[in-house]
Design a protein around this motif. Structure first.
Motif, PDB file in Angstrom:
ATOM      1  N   ARG A  97       2.352   1.416  -3.669  1.00  0.00           N
ATOM      2  CA  ARG A  97       1.376   1.598  -4.754  1.00  0.00           C
ATOM      3  C   ARG A  97       0.556   2.873  -4.640  1.00  0.00           C
ATOM      4  O   ARG A  97       0.220   3.512  -5.621  1.00  0.00           O
ATOM      5  CB  ARG A  97       0.421   0.396  -4.787  1.00  0.00           C
ATOM      6  CG  ARG A  97       0.656  -0.475  -6.018  1.00  0.00           C
ATOM      7  CD  ARG A  97      -0.414  -1.502  -6.142  1.00  0.00           C
ATOM      8  NE  ARG A  97      -1.505  -1.030  -6.985  1.00  0.00           N
ATOM      9  CZ  ARG A  97      -2.540  -1.801  -7.301  1.00  0.00           C
ATOM     10  NH1 ARG A  97      -2.635  -3.015  -6.809  1.00  0.00           N
ATOM     11  NH2 ARG A  97      -3.492  -1.335  -8.084  1.00  0.00           N
ATOM     12  N   PHE A  98       0.206   3.223  -3.410  1.00  0.00           N
ATOM     13  CA  PHE A  98      -0.692   4.375  -3.226  1.00  0.00           C
ATOM     14  C   PHE A  98       0.049   5.589  -2.688  1.00  0.00           C
ATOM     15  O   PHE A  98      -0.518   6.437  -2.019  1.00  0.00           O
ATOM     16  CB  PHE A  98      -1.854   3.988  -2.300  1.00  0.00           C
ATOM     17  CG  PHE A  98      -2.596   2.774  -2.791  1.00  0.00           C
ATOM     18  CD1 PHE A  98      -3.323   2.825  -3.978  1.00  0.00           C
ATOM     19  CD2 PHE A  98      -2.557   1.577  -2.089  1.00  0.00           C
ATOM     20  CE1 PHE A  98      -3.990   1.704  -4.441  1.00  0.00           C
ATOM     21  CE2 PHE A  98      -3.219   0.461  -2.552  1.00  0.00           C
ATOM     22  CZ  PHE A  98      -3.942   0.517  -3.738  1.00  0.00           C
ATOM     23  N   ALA A 151       0.829  -1.212   0.000  1.00  0.00           N
ATOM     24  CA  ALA A 151       0.000   0.000   0.000  1.00  0.00           C
ATOM     25  C   ALA A 151       0.860   1.258   0.000  1.00  0.00           C
ATOM     26  O   ALA A 151       0.572   2.223  -0.721  1.00  0.00           O
ATOM     27  CB  ALA A 151      -0.932  -0.010   1.217  1.00  0.00           C
TER      28      ALA A 151
END
Ligand SMILES: [Cu+2]
Length: 340
Positions: free
Chosen positions: A73-74, A70
């Motif tokens: 990716r974010f 996370a």
């Protein structure tokens, strides 16, 4: 990237799942955190611990892995000041992550009770075999007695009245057979005393023969102590006024530490001795040797009232075996006095 070239998410999840499973099983079997196994009870505890290590490793990898993915990716990208997509709850996901831990916890609970039972943690007398009260629960103890009275009573007094004794008693396999060797263990500040009622031996170290079904009747004279042998994976509290028992079979000759695992006072850390697992021949030799040595001054030993003795005088017979000399005792005493 073109939509057709992408690896499907389900395939990635499956691969990650397989990797996490394999790594977890490997860690569960190869963590090397436990000391050597020296009793019949030890493998039961270790298997349970390995299962918990496997589950723990899997949870760690899944949770930490999700966080790391996370974060990458974010992550915030330059020039992107828009809000994230609003997500409000996901019932199937919430049900899933509630159900999985619930199943794990219930499963471990059932397994742990199973291990506890196999180690003799439940009183067999309360089970379906009410008719056979094996003699191991019949050793009388005088909880309120002083040290000399209590120790003599253990050697001489037996009663036929069955009594509920807490601790690790007979396993389901041995509940109808008496133990091969009974030793009365007394915890005092700050030593363990071992009394062999059959041979009358008093010792500061516990000697047991290899492969024998040994039963310890554990008592405390002052405060709560805890009799712990890490290599046996066994620990049992010594409670004033409530005797406990601990039954085990040693599977490996050697010398193992006996540690008091309950903070019992100023010198709790020094409350250590040894459990020596002898071959049956070596054990017999030790018994013979000590019986001769102790027969000479037994009358004197019984006549002594420990309450009339100073701590160092009372402990003197044991300090030799414990590796504490008079000089060390005097020093401890001097330091204790200096503190007040
Ligand atoms: Cu203690």
């Amino acid at each position: 990237m073109d939509e057709k070239e992408k690896i499907p998410v389900s395939l990635l999840t499956l691969t990650a799942g397989i990797v996490v499973t394999l790594v977890s099983f490997w860690v569960g079997q190869n963590h090397g955190l436990m000391p050597e196994q020296a009793s019949q009870q030890a493998p039961l505890v270790d298997k349970f611990f390995s299962v918990m290590m496997t589950i723990g490793t899997a949870l760690f990898l899944v949770v930490e892995g999700a966080i790391v993915i996370a974060v990458i990716r974010f992550r915030h990208r330059k020039g992107d000041d828009t809000d994230a997509a609003p997500i409000i709850g996901n019932l199937p996901l919430e049900a899933f992550w509630t159900a999985i831990p619930a199943i794990i916890v219930i499963g471990l609970g059932i397994y742990s009770v199973e291990v506890y039972r196999d180690m003799g943690g439940f009183d067999p007398a309360t089970g379906h075999t009410m008719a056979h009260h094996h003699p191991t629960v019949q050793v009388a103890y005088l909880p309120e007695s002083n040290l000399s009275g209590g120790l003599i009573a253990q050697t001489e007094n037996t009663t036929t009245e069955p009594k509920k004794i807490y601790g690790f008693g007979a396993t389901p396999d041995t509940e109808t057979t008496p133990a091969d060797l009974v030793v009365n263990v007394t915890g005092i500040q700050f030593a363990w005393l071992f009394n062999y009622p059959e041979s009358g031996i008093m010792a500061g170290e516990l000697h047991v023969p290899l492969g024998a079904d040994v039963q310890l009747n554990i008592a405390a004279q002052d405060v709560i102590h805890s009799f712990w042998v890490p290599q046996f994976r066994l620990k049992q509290d010594a409670i004033p006024g409530q005797n406990t028992e601990l039954r085990f079979v040693a599977t490996k000759t050697g010398t193992y530490p006996i540690v008091c695992a309950e903070l019992c006072g100023g010198y709790h850390g020094a409350m250590r001795t040894q459990l020596i697992v002898d071959t049956p021949e070596a054990y017999q030799a030790w018994v013979a040797e000590n019986q001769i040595a102790q027969a000479e001054n037994r009358d004197r030993a019984i006549a002594l009232n420990p309450h009339n003795l100073s701590v160092s005088e009372f402990l003197a017979p044991y300090t030799e075996t414990l590796g504490i000399n008079q000089h060390a005792l005097a020093q401890i005493k001097a330091e204790a006095i200096a503190q007040f």
